[in-house]
Design a protein around this motif. Structure first.
Motif, PDB file in Angstrom:
ATOM      1  N   CYS A   1       0.767  -1.099   0.012  1.00  0.00           N
ATOM      2  CA  CYS A   1       0.060  -0.104   0.044  1.00  0.00           C
ATOM      3  C   CYS A   1       0.770   1.348   0.105  1.00  0.00           C
ATOM      4  N   ASN A   2       2.094   0.987   0.898  1.00  0.00           N
ATOM      5  CA  ASN A   2       2.798   2.491   0.803  1.00  0.00           C
ATOM      6  C   ASN A   2       3.316   2.474  -0.599  1.00  0.00           C
ATOM      7  N   SER A   3       3.747   1.605  -1.234  1.00  0.00           N
ATOM      8  CA  SER A   3       4.286   1.729  -2.608  1.00  0.00           C
ATOM      9  C   SER A   3       3.362   2.347  -3.640  1.00  0.00           C
ATOM     10  N   GLN A   4       2.091   1.722  -3.393  1.00  0.00           N
ATOM     11  CA  GLN A   4       1.176   2.168  -4.397  1.00  0.00           C
ATOM     12  C   GLN A   4       0.753   3.797  -4.043  1.00  0.00           C
ATOM     13  N   ILE A   5       0.719   4.068  -2.542  1.00  0.00           N
ATOM     14  CA  ILE A   5       0.629   5.630  -2.345  1.00  0.00           C
ATOM     15  C   ILE A   5       1.791   6.456  -2.974  1.00  0.00           C
ATOM     16  N   SER A   6       2.910   6.019  -2.674  1.00  0.00           N
ATOM     17  CA  SER A   6       3.949   6.786  -3.287  1.00  0.00           C
ATOM     18  C   SER A   6       3.888   6.971  -4.744  1.00  0.00           C
ATOM     19  N   SER A   7       3.652   5.920  -5.483  1.00  0.00           N
ATOM     20  CA  SER A   7       3.395   6.161  -6.881  1.00  0.00           C
ATOM     21  C   SER A   7       2.230   7.024  -7.300  1.00  0.00           C
ATOM     22  N   ILE A   8       1.202   7.043  -6.567  1.00  0.00           N
ATOM     23  CA  ILE A   8       0.393   7.792  -6.829  1.00  0.00           C
ATOM     24  C   ILE A   8       0.617   9.371  -6.589  1.00  0.00           C
ATOM     25  N   LEU A   9       1.211   9.577  -5.599  1.00  0.00           N
ATOM     26  CA  LEU A   9       1.745  10.669  -5.145  1.00  0.00           C
ATOM     27  C   LEU A   9       2.628  11.461  -6.145  1.00  0.00           C
ATOM     28  N   LYS A  10       3.542  10.467  -6.603  1.00  0.00           N
ATOM     29  CA  LYS A  10       4.144  10.908  -7.741  1.00  0.00           C
ATOM     30  C   LYS A  10       3.681  11.349  -9.176  1.00  0.00           C
ATOM     31  N   GLU A  11       2.956  10.258  -9.336  1.00  0.00           N
ATOM     32  CA  GLU A  11       2.187  10.830 -10.485  1.00  0.00           C
ATOM     33  C   GLU A  11       1.222  12.186 -10.243  1.00  0.00           C
ATOM     34  N   GLU A  12       0.740  12.342  -9.331  1.00  0.00           N
ATOM     35  CA  GLU A  12       0.000  13.703  -8.877  1.00  0.00           C
ATOM     36  C   GLU A  12       1.040  14.740  -9.138  1.00  0.00           C
ATOM     37  N   ARG A  13       2.065  14.777  -8.391  1.00  0.00           N
ATOM     38  CA  ARG A  13       2.998  15.811  -8.898  1.00  0.00           C
ATOM     39  C   ARG A  13       3.353  16.089  -9.916  1.00  0.00           C
TER      40      ARG A  13
END
Length: 105
Positions: A72-84
């Motif tokens: 989940c942490n990995s998925q959240i990091s990916s989402i945040l990176k994509e959002e940035r």
């Protein structure tokens, strides 16, 4: 038996229950309370091996949620990176529109 909050079907609960029932018939304190008396060393050895197996199962139960949390942490990091990245693209589009707007007479 005191309930320590472990789930009744968990291997850890089973191990603790097994230990509390069996241990007192296999091991006890000496009268001086400075050593243990093993009444049945063979039974004690097999019990310890069984508890080790139960501990391994309990450890597996604990590892699964940890792996899920990491996933989940990995998925959240990916989402945040994509959002940035999307924010940067959006700012670039706005800047481009502003430039075009300034050029229109």
């Amino acid at each position: 038996m005191v309930n320590l909050g472990f789930h009744l079907a968990s291997p850890l609960y089973t191990a603790l229950t097994k230990a509390s029932i069996i241990v007192f018939s296999i091991v006890s304190w000496s009268k001086a309370r400075n050593s243990f008396i093993f009444w049945d060393s063979h039974k004690f050895t097999s019990m310890v091996a069984s508890l080790k197996d139960d501990h391994g199962l309990a450890q597996s139960e604990l590892n699964f949620p940890c792996l899920k949390m990491k996933e989940c942490n990995s998925q959240i990091s990916s989402i945040l990176k994509e959002e940035r990245g999307n924010r940067v693209k959006f700012i670039m589009v706005l800047a481009n529109h502003a430039r075009i707007y300034r050029q229109v007479p």
